[in-house]
Write a protein that holds these residues in place. Structure first.
Motif, PDB file in Angstrom:
ATOM      1  N   PRO B  43      24.262  33.836  40.453  1.00 57.41           N
ATOM      2  CA  PRO B  43      25.535  33.483  39.689  1.00 57.41           C
ATOM      3  C   PRO B  43      25.390  32.430  38.566  1.00 57.41           C
ATOM      4  O   PRO B  43      24.305  31.674  38.510  1.00 57.41           O
ATOM      5  CB  PRO B  43      26.325  32.766  40.792  1.00 57.41           C
ATOM      6  CG  PRO B  43      25.400  32.529  41.798  1.00 57.41           C
ATOM      7  CD  PRO B  43      23.935  33.303  41.854  1.00 57.41           C
ATOM      8  N   TYR B  44      26.237  32.692  37.713  1.00 59.97           N
ATOM      9  CA  TYR B  44      26.243  31.872  36.404  1.00 59.97           C
ATOM     10  C   TYR B  44      27.585  30.719  36.405  1.00 59.97           C
ATOM     11  O   TYR B  44      28.357  31.135  36.609  1.00 59.97           O
ATOM     12  CB  TYR B  44      26.426  32.655  35.111  1.00 59.97           C
ATOM     13  CG  TYR B  44      26.291  31.808  33.796  1.00 59.97           C
ATOM     14  CD1 TYR B  44      25.111  31.311  33.359  1.00 59.97           C
ATOM     15  CD2 TYR B  44      27.399  31.870  32.940  1.00 59.97           C
ATOM     16  CE1 TYR B  44      24.989  30.414  32.278  1.00 59.97           C
ATOM     17  CE2 TYR B  44      27.392  31.141  31.936  1.00 59.97           C
ATOM     18  CZ  TYR B  44      26.079  30.536  31.531  1.00 59.97           C
ATOM     19  OH  TYR B  44      25.942  29.915  30.373  1.00 59.97           O
ATOM     20  N   GLY B  46      29.272  28.767  33.940  1.00 58.42           N
ATOM     21  CA  GLY B  46      29.304  28.340  32.615  1.00 58.42           C
ATOM     22  C   GLY B  46      30.190  27.359  32.253  1.00 58.42           C
ATOM     23  O   GLY B  46      30.595  26.284  33.255  1.00 58.42           O
ATOM     24  N   VAL B  47      30.899  27.221  31.064  1.00 59.53           N
ATOM     25  CA  VAL B  47      31.750  26.145  30.737  1.00 59.53           C
ATOM     26  C   VAL B  47      33.158  26.403  31.586  1.00 59.53           C
ATOM     27  O   VAL B  47      34.020  25.341  32.067  1.00 59.53           O
ATOM     28  CB  VAL B  47      31.996  26.353  29.367  1.00 59.53           C
ATOM     29  CG1 VAL B  47      33.170  25.143  28.896  1.00 59.53           C
ATOM     30  CG2 VAL B  47      30.777  25.916  28.434  1.00 59.53           C
ATOM     31  N   LEU B  48      33.677  27.524  31.770  1.00 66.58           N
ATOM     32  CA  LEU B  48      34.973  27.879  32.215  1.00 66.58           C
ATOM     33  C   LEU B  48      34.850  28.819  33.608  1.00 66.58           C
ATOM     34  O   LEU B  48      33.517  29.506  33.492  1.00 66.58           O
ATOM     35  CB  LEU B  48      35.921  28.725  31.370  1.00 66.58           C
ATOM     36  CG  LEU B  48      36.043  27.853  30.240  1.00 66.58           C
ATOM     37  CD1 LEU B  48      37.212  28.869  29.423  1.00 66.58           C
ATOM     38  CD2 LEU B  48      36.734  26.706  30.283  1.00 66.58           C
ATOM     39  N   MET B  50      36.031  31.300  34.772  1.00 64.85           N
ATOM     40  CA  MET B  50      35.903  32.668  34.692  1.00 64.85           C
ATOM     41  C   MET B  50      34.761  33.469  34.215  1.00 64.85           C
ATOM     42  O   MET B  50      34.540  34.413  34.421  1.00 64.85           O
ATOM     43  CB  MET B  50      37.088  32.869  33.763  1.00 64.85           C
ATOM     44  CG  MET B  50      36.977  32.627  32.301  1.00 64.85           C
ATOM     45  SD  MET B  50      38.510  33.365  31.342  1.00 64.85           S
ATOM     46  CE  MET B  50      37.807  32.612  29.746  1.00 64.85           C
ATOM     47  N   GLU B  51      33.878  32.335  33.723  1.00 64.54           N
ATOM     48  CA  GLU B  51      32.581  32.789  33.276  1.00 64.54           C
ATOM     49  C   GLU B  51      31.867  33.313  34.650  1.00 64.54           C
ATOM     50  O   GLU B  51      30.606  34.020  34.411  1.00 64.54           O
ATOM     51  CB  GLU B  51      31.612  32.116  32.523  1.00 64.54           C
ATOM     52  CG  GLU B  51      32.303  31.640  31.222  1.00 64.54           C
ATOM     53  CD  GLU B  51      31.329  31.072  30.220  1.00 64.54           C
ATOM     54  OE1 GLU B  51      30.314  31.570  29.671  1.00 64.54           O
ATOM     55  OE2 GLU B  51      31.532  29.546  30.360  1.00 64.54           O
ATOM     56  N   PHE B  56      31.708  39.421  33.931  1.00 66.72           N
ATOM     57  CA  PHE B  56      32.708  38.906  32.931  1.00 66.72           C
ATOM     58  C   PHE B  56      31.916  39.007  31.831  1.00 66.72           C
ATOM     59  O   PHE B  56      32.807  39.336  30.669  1.00 66.72           O
ATOM     60  CB  PHE B  56      32.671  37.240  33.167  1.00 66.72           C
ATOM     61  CG  PHE B  56      33.242  36.477  31.990  1.00 66.72           C
ATOM     62  CD1 PHE B  56      34.753  36.510  31.848  1.00 66.72           C
ATOM     63  CD2 PHE B  56      32.507  36.067  31.091  1.00 66.72           C
ATOM     64  CE1 PHE B  56      35.232  35.825  30.776  1.00 66.72           C
ATOM     65  CE2 PHE B  56      33.151  35.220  29.905  1.00 66.72           C
ATOM     66  CZ  PHE B  56      34.319  35.282  29.861  1.00 66.72           C
ATOM     67  N   ALA B  57      30.600  38.581  31.741  1.00 61.61           N
ATOM     68  CA  ALA B  57      29.702  38.729  30.325  1.00 61.61           C
ATOM     69  C   ALA B  57      29.974  40.289  29.945  1.00 61.61           C
ATOM     70  O   ALA B  57      29.759  40.291  28.712  1.00 61.61           O
ATOM     71  CB  ALA B  57      28.338  38.198  30.427  1.00 61.61           C
ATOM     72  N   PHE B  60      33.271  40.907  28.384  1.00 63.17           N
ATOM     73  CA  PHE B  60      33.496  40.076  27.250  1.00 63.17           C
ATOM     74  C   PHE B  60      32.486  40.521  25.849  1.00 63.17           C
ATOM     75  O   PHE B  60      32.871  40.709  24.848  1.00 63.17           O
ATOM     76  CB  PHE B  60      32.930  38.498  27.454  1.00 63.17           C
ATOM     77  CG  PHE B  60      33.008  37.558  26.261  1.00 63.17           C
ATOM     78  CD1 PHE B  60      34.418  36.948  26.346  1.00 63.17           C
ATOM     79  CD2 PHE B  60      32.058  37.414  25.508  1.00 63.17           C
ATOM     80  CE1 PHE B  60      34.637  36.047  25.193  1.00 63.17           C
ATOM     81  CE2 PHE B  60      32.224  36.203  24.415  1.00 63.17           C
ATOM     82  CZ  PHE B  60      33.509  35.844  24.377  1.00 63.17           C
TER      83      PHE B  60
END
Lengths: 570, 93
Positions: B43-44, B46-48, B50-51, B56-57, B60
């Protein structure tokens, strides 16, 4: 005198002179040895100012070392070496000499301890890079070179005005971080940004670079914009306006590269895009961001040179660079294709390539600084870079349709240069500590975390899917895309001819009026001094030229005297 | 007569033969699916938040490319000109 020989830029300048003066095997030896000696000298420059010289009324600091200066100088010397190897048997002597003098200017900027030294090397770069553009040898190259020279000389003047101002108003011309807030600093920033191909004059880059020769463009891609990045790094770290400028450059580069048909112009636009990442990082200004900017400049110089080399091989072997005329070259150019793919993956920041370990550093710096919108714009840009340079360039040049072209593979020296750079792109990606240990600040950043790698793999691979899904929308057309250079290439010319036609009426009236006045005065004078017939022949003397009776003369004198006395007493 | 015509798959470079291209599509699709599945293992953060959402990526990246290509297309309609627009001083124009 001997001290001067330890200055890296001087070594490369001597090399450039020798290249111009020699030929054959000796020239080839100088081409390969001069950058290596320069690299050796660059790595030996200690921290601080070690060499000064008198110049006019100033003492200029010819040599000042620091980690970031050595890093940029080292990559410039490496670039001169691989560029020289690539061009060894193909470029003419004067092209190589000009390219090496240009590289010497860039390395001189790296170690310039004051703004005057920086400016002198800056102009050396402008001069010899113009010669490299002209080495394209076509009417197009000649015209683009003149536009390039005008733009850079203008930038030089702007920079010089700023330097003069700072020197007069602060009493110092040292290279130290400046705060943009007055006319002087704005002029310096503008002069530097012009060389970085920042808006609104980004167009000069894609106009000039692709016009040079197959070998010349490799040199051009490396030096001018990256010395500007170093100058920004040294003079304006943390300057917030650079974040916006950088993001604009990133998106501009992607959109224009997507619209472009010429392979070398695609790569030229992607220079603007990649320099945008560095400018943005310098604007963020934290230690991680500044490390990221320096590391990305290092990695970018290598993979962009690699990409231009592959495009150079294609141009050298086929004489073509338009995507519409290329395709299917992987059949006979397998090594060039493989190197093109490695360069494309590196510029896209694919895991295990140099781009990944430097670009994600900048994104992390944006995240750590709480700049969420910058972070997400950089993520969009990462996807966009894969789209325009990662896939579009190799796909349209080496794959897509079969163009029927079956060129021979690159000559040995070109191939060796490409393989060296391809090895560096992968080497730095697999073992980033090779680069990290030379960065200006201690590095705690860990690029390879499983979650991050999967995140970027998803981002990039699905961007790749988008490319093939949207391929019908990206049909190549034999067109160019208008840019701000329209203003000076068409707008100014049109304004000049329009203003001439507008002023024609008033100018004619003025000329007529002037002729009437001159004619009248002339007639009056003739009446006073000459007696003429109606046909213009002179028959005698005019009123003031005749002999008058003495009594009449005395009367005139009395009248004049009375007039004088009356005027005096009034 | 098969085997001597110019369209015979055997005469094509192996990389552009239809069955190779089919395999590349399937291989590519498999790689995409694997990257989606790997997110469960790695798992990642991120900043938010939802990332960290599944795929997601991927979404996106795909969406960003669609927006960029469409934006370029619209801009191209306005700004594209023939290659000789500036008087044809490009060497290869």
């Amino acid at each position: 005198m001997l001290e001067a020989l330890s200055v890296p830029a001087v070594i490369l300048l001597i090399g450039a002179g020798l290249i111009a003066a020699t030929g054959g095997l000796l020239r080839q030896l100088v081409v390969l040895l001069a950058p290596l000696l320069t690299l050796l000298a660059a790595t030996q420059v200690p921290d601080g100012v070690t060499l000064t010289a008198p110049f006019l009324d100033y003492t200029v600091e010819v040599l000042e070392g620091s980690p970031v200066r050595r890093l940029f100088a080292a990559v410039f010397a490496l670039m001169a070496f691989t560029g020289g190897l690539f061009a060894l048997n193909q470029a003419r002597g004067y092209e190589l000499a000009a390219a090496y003098a240009y590289a010497a200017g860039a390395i001189g900027v790296c170690f310039a301890g004051d703004l005057i030294t920086l400016f002198l090397y800056w102009e050396l770069m402008a001069l010899f890079s113009t010669v490299v553009v002209w080495c394209g040898g076509t009417p197009g190259a000649k015209a683009a070179g003149i536009r390039y020279a005008i733009m850079h000389l203008l930038g030089g003047v702007i920079l010089k005005v700023g330097i003069e101002g700072v020197t007069i108003h602060t009493g110092s011309n040292d290279i130290v971080p400046l705060v943009v807030g007055n006319f002087d600093t704005w002029m310096i920033l503008t002069g530097i940004l012009l060389n970085a191909a920042a808006p609104p004059v980004s167009a000069w880059l894609a106009d000039a670079y692709p016009q040079s020769s197959a070998t010349g463009t490799v040199f051009l891609s490396a030096f001018t914009t990256k010395t500007a990045v170093l100058a920004l790094w040294l003079l304006f770290p943390g300057e917030a306006v650079l974040i916006g400028v950088g993001l604009y450059m990133i998106i501009y580069g992607i959109v224009y590269a997507l619209l472009e048909n010429d392979a070398r112009r695609i790569l030229a636009y992607s220079i603007v895009n990649q320099v945008g990442f560095m400018v943005c990082a310098i604007g963020i200004g934290t230690e991680l961001a500044l490390n990221g900017a320096a590391a990305h400049a290092f990695a970018h110089i290598l993979y962009k040179a690699l990409l231009f080399m592959t495009a150079g091989v294609v141009l050298y072997r086929t004489g073509k660079s338009r995507c519409t005329e290329l395709g299917g070259l992987f059949r006979t150019l397998p090594v060039t294709t493989a190197c093109g793919i490695i360069g494309a993956l590196a510029i896209s920041g694919f895991p295990l390539t140099s781009g990944f370990v430097t670009k994600t550093m900048i994104s992390q710096a944006a995240a750590d600084s709480g700049l969420v919108w910058v972070y997400f714009t950089l993520a969009v840009a990462s996807a966009g870079v894969f789209l325009h340079a990662g896939i579009k360039y190799p796909w349209f040049v080496f794959f897509q349709k079969d163009s029927g072209l079956r060129p021979r593979e690159a000559p040995w020296n070109m191939m060796l240069a490409m393989l060296l750079l391809a090895g560096a792109c992968i080497g730095l990606g697999v073992y980033p500590e090779l680069l990290y240990r030379y960065l200006p600040f201690p590095v705690e950043y860990v690029p390879y975390k499983p979650g991050k790698v999967v995140y970027y793999l998803q981002l990039l691979l699905f961007s790749g899917l988008a490319f093939f899904v949207l391929l019908p929308l990206m049909r190549r057309t034999e067109t160019i895309t208008l840019d701000t250079d329209w203003l000076w290439r068409i707008g100014l010319t049109s304004l000049w001819s329009r203003s001439r036609s507008l002023l024609r009426g008033p100018a004619t009236a003025l000329a007529t009026g002037y002729s009437v006045v001159v004619l009248t005065v002339r007639r009056r004078l003739e009446w006073l001094f000459l007696a003429k017939r109606a046909d213009g022949t002179v028959t005698g003397e005019g009123m003031l030229a005749r002999s008058w009776a003495i009594g009449t003369t005395a009367l005139c004198i009395v009248i004049l005297l009375v007039a004088y006395v009356v005027t005096y007493f009034l | 007569m098969s085997g001597i015509g110019p369209d015979n798959p055997q005469r094509l470079h192996w990389l552009v033969r239809p069955h190779t291209i089919r395999r590349l599509w399937w291989g590519g699709a498999a790689v995409l699916v694997v990257t989606l599945l790997l997110q469960a293992l790695a798992p990642y953060k991120g900043v938010l938040a939802m990332e960290g959402w599944p795929a997601f990526a991927a979404v996106f990246g795909f969406a960003a490319c669609v927006v960029l290509v469409l934006a370029a297309k619209v801009l191209g309609e306005i700004l594209k000109r023939p290659e000789d627009y500036f008087g044809g001083d490009r060497d290869d124009a």
